[in-house]
Design a protein around this motif. Structure first.
Motif, PDB file in Angstrom:
ATOM      1  N   THR A 122       9.473  12.357  -1.080  1.00 22.89           N
ATOM      2  CA  THR A 122       8.812  12.055  -2.487  1.00 22.89           C
ATOM      3  C   THR A 122       8.809  10.938  -2.848  1.00 22.89           C
ATOM      4  N   ASP A 123       7.692  10.867  -3.929  1.00 21.76           N
ATOM      5  CA  ASP A 123       7.770   8.929  -4.372  1.00 21.76           C
ATOM      6  C   ASP A 123       8.952   8.535  -4.967  1.00 21.76           C
ATOM      7  N   ASN A 124       9.440   7.241  -4.456  1.00 25.41           N
ATOM      8  CA  ASN A 124      10.407   6.627  -4.933  1.00 25.41           C
ATOM      9  C   ASN A 124      10.384   5.268  -4.365  1.00 25.41           C
TER      10      ASN A 124
ATOM     11  N   THR B 260      12.343   3.022  -2.694  1.00 26.92           N
ATOM     12  CA  THR B 260      13.077   2.567  -1.574  1.00 26.92           C
ATOM     13  C   THR B 260      12.157   2.199  -0.206  1.00 26.92           C
ATOM     14  N   TYR B 261      11.126   2.948   0.048  1.00 25.12           N
ATOM     15  CA  TYR B 261      10.531   2.835   1.123  1.00 25.12           C
ATOM     16  C   TYR B 261       9.412   1.714   0.631  1.00 25.12           C
ATOM     17  N   ILE B 262       9.049   1.436  -0.866  1.00 25.23           N
ATOM     18  CA  ILE B 262       8.334   0.302  -1.019  1.00 25.23           C
ATOM     19  C   ILE B 262       9.041  -1.190  -0.775  1.00 25.23           C
TER      20      ILE B 262
ATOM     21  N   GLY C 106       3.620   2.525   2.729  1.00 21.63           N
ATOM     22  CA  GLY C 106       5.078   2.512   2.125  1.00 21.63           C
ATOM     23  C   GLY C 106       5.766   3.825   2.721  1.00 21.63           C
ATOM     24  N   HIS C 107       4.857   4.937   2.558  1.00 18.85           N
ATOM     25  CA  HIS C 107       5.823   6.205   2.601  1.00 18.85           C
ATOM     26  C   HIS C 107       6.186   6.324   4.021  1.00 18.85           C
ATOM     27  N   LEU C 108       5.693   5.750   5.141  1.00 25.37           N
ATOM     28  CA  LEU C 108       6.207   5.753   6.517  1.00 25.37           C
ATOM     29  C   LEU C 108       7.338   4.989   6.581  1.00 25.37           C
TER      30      LEU C 108
ATOM     31  N   ASN D  25       0.794  -0.956  -0.077  1.00 31.99           N
ATOM     32  CA  ASN D  25      -0.076  -0.181  -0.081  1.00 31.99           C
ATOM     33  C   ASN D  25       0.784   1.323  -0.094  1.00 31.99           C
ATOM     34  N   HIS D  26       0.929   1.819  -1.124  1.00 30.27           N
ATOM     35  CA  HIS D  26       1.779   3.175  -1.259  1.00 30.27           C
ATOM     36  C   HIS D  26       1.931   3.983   0.175  1.00 30.27           C
ATOM     37  N   LEU D  27       0.634   4.301   0.559  1.00 26.53           N
ATOM     38  CA  LEU D  27       0.610   5.253   1.748  1.00 26.53           C
ATOM     39  C   LEU D  27       1.182   4.759   3.062  1.00 26.53           C
TER      40      LEU D  27
HETATM   41 ZN    ZN Z   1       3.435   9.189  -2.489  1.00 29.32          ZN
END
Ligand code: ZN
Ligand code: KG4
Length: 339
Positions: free
Chosen positions: A305-307, A309-311, A115-117, A111-113
């Protein structure tokens, strides 16, 4: 045992791939952005974004894999399945499924959101319970993470997201896409020379006893100000600083209340808006001046910002491996949805 995960992220206009070891060490990372193209149209056109991503995904993948084209050193593949633009998500999801099939490696949906954390896991590993604020272009969500995979929803915006408020007001002020960073630059020009209190725009819901925000009224307030003042080029930095302060204050004051109520060990700031220097500073100074005992974590700006690594990191700590035929893009996911 070492575990290397290849992460793929393509939920909006970025096409990103990263390899991360044990969720905390970035081995290799690459990203292609179509922001320049969207600057010409003033925003992301979903069809065009997806077409660019189709072209970019193989070059970025190839750059990140280097000599390991057969993925011999990769243990699993992680991919953002939502939320986001459907055409864009499909580029990442179908690429991940293809790699999983031909390399015979497990696939992990992210889940992208959430993931951001996990962009906060690369400096110093946060302790649980952690309160997390995700502020991106489409979402403003506050959650309590009791552990990996154990998340309690605390609150969110009733209308526009914080990033959306930056982007839309930037547009009203004639600033180019992407609005958030450009508005922030203008605001800084003003802040460098002036130290007056910035209280022009309203902070809706600030006195209410909840953890919700509302940013849509800011557009009307800015439009009115621009018309009343007959704004010239010289006024833009000051209005930008006022807009930024209204958004930053709303976010910080509600989060401080939540930190006092839930008493987490860590506070995690995440999402594109977390790259905003005023927001980072304000959290730091409020928590210090109020002597609040919480470890404040914020990723370095380029990881906000979107990348990908956190995924990859989120996948390592939330390993729900699934059959590749079950993995599907879902544009409507919320932060509470399991994937
Ligand atoms: Zn994002
Ligand atoms: O997380 P992100 O890269 O993509 C989404 O998942 O939406 O967030 C993008 C948002 C945009 O609204 C952008 O204007 C905002 O983050 N943003 C900023 C800054 N950098 C990016 N907003 C304010 N100040 C910044 N420095």
């Amino acid at each position: 045992m070492l575990m290397r995960i290849l992460g793929i992220e393509s939920s909006c206009d970025e096409t990103a791939v990263s390899i991360v070891e044990n969720g905390i060490k970035i081995i290799s990372t690459g990203l292609a952005s179509s922001a320049e193209m969207h600057a010409k149209t003033g925003g992301v056109i979903p069809e065009q974004a997806a077409r660019e991503q189709i072209k970019s995904i193989i070059p970025v993948l190839s750059e990140v894999l280097g000599d390991d084209k057969n993925g011999k050193n990769i243990d699993a593949i992680a991919v953002t399945v939502g939320p986001g633009l459907i055409g864009s998500l499909l580029v990442g999801v179908e690429t991940a499924k293809t790699l999983s099939y031909i390399w015979d490696k497990p696939i992990i949906a992210v889940n992208h959101l959430v993931g951001h954390l996990y962009a906060n896991w690369f400096k110093e590993v946060p302790e649980f319970p952690a309160l997390g604020l995700v502020v991106s272009g489409g979402h403003t969500d506050l959650v309590l993470m009791k552990d990996h995979g154990k998340m309690e929803y605390i609150g969110s915006t009733r209308d526009d997201a914080a990033g959306e408020a930056f982007d839309k007001t930037a547009r009203l002020l004639g600033l180019p896409y992407p609005g958030g960073p450009n508005l922030s630059k203008k605001a800084q020009e003003f802040l460098d020379k002036n130290h007056k209190p910035l209280t022009l725009f309203p902070r809706p819901l600030s006195d209410e006893d909840n953890f919700e925000w509302s940013f849509s009224g800011l557009k009307t307030a800015v439009t009115r100000e621009v018309q009343n003042r007959k704004v010239t080029e010289n006024d833009i930095p000051e209005i930008a600083a006022e807009v930024q302060e209204a958004i930053v204050n709303s976010l910080v004051s509600k989060c401080v209340k939540a930190i006092l109520k839930y008493e987490p060990k860590s506070f995690l700031l995440a999402g594109g808006v977390a790259a905003n220097s005023r927001l980072r500073e304000k959290f730091e100074s409020e928590l210090t001046s109020k002597d609040i005992k919480v470890a404040f974590h914020v990723p370095e700006p380029k990881l906000c910002t979107d990348n990908a690594t956190y995924i990859a990191s989120c996948a390592y700590f939330n390993q729900s491996k699934r059959d590749l035929l079950e993995i599907e893009a879902n544009p409507q996911l919320t932060i509470q949805d399991k994937v």
